[in-house]
Write an enzyme that holds these catalytic residues in place. Structure first.
Site, short mmCIF file in Angstrom:
data_model
loop_
_atom_site.label_atom_id
_atom_site.label_comp_id
_atom_site.label_asym_id
_atom_site.label_seq_id
_atom_site.Cartn_x
_atom_site.Cartn_y
_atom_site.Cartn_z
CB SER A 49 -1.20 0.02 1.28
OG SER A 49 -1.90 -1.08 1.07
CG ASP A 60 8.00 5.89 -11.57
OD1 ASP A 60 8.65 4.91 -11.66
OD2 ASP A 60 6.62 6.02 -11.69
CE LYS A 74 -4.93 -3.68 -0.21
NZ LYS A 74 -5.69 -2.49 -0.45
#
Length: 138
Positions: A49, A60, A74
């Site tokens: 999560s 990124d 998740k």
């Protein structure tokens, strides 16, 4: 508009929430940047999560290194729907994607640097994963 790869994470897309009906919701990281030094994020198969969202954004934006093993995966947003009998039903209403559009659901976040626990080793401040992360942070 600036590329998502420019600069740090602050005031940039932290995660993309994609609903079942389409349409992306870009969630922005707000606030002041509190750490400008070297950043190493330690993850394992139990990371899920919010920790996956953070690790995905760090990766990124090439803000730091993600170390460990692939995370849990998740990457879903769920909501509870009440039932007439007093129970409830949990429904997945959206999935999370990293700022560059990589799905978190099921696949998780793969580390930049693989570091597994040794046979019989338990998590702690001196396990092989933690020591590898500390080594990279120095």
């Amino acid at each position: 508009e600036k590329s998502v790869l420019e600069g740090g994470i602050r005031d940039r897309v932290a995660v993309i929430e994609r609903g079942k009906e389409g349409g992306d919701k870009r969630l922005i990281a707000k606030g002041r940047q509190i750490w400008e030094g070297k950043l190493v994020v330690l993850v394992n198969e139990g990371s899920a999560s919010a920790s996956e969202i953070f690790a995905g954004a760090v990766k990124d934006y090439t803000r730091g290194q993600v170390v460990g093993v692939t995370t849990f995966g998740k990457g879903s947003v769920q909501q509870l729907e009440p039932l007439p009998n007093g129970g409830s039903l949990k429904i997945t209403v959206a999935n999370w994607y990293t700022p560059l559009g990589t799905s978190i659901t099921d696949t998780g976040i793969s580390p930049d640097v693989e570091a597994e626990l040794a046979e019989g080793e338990t998590l702690g401040t001196t396990d092989s994963q933690a020591l590898r992360a500390l080594e990279l942070a120095r």
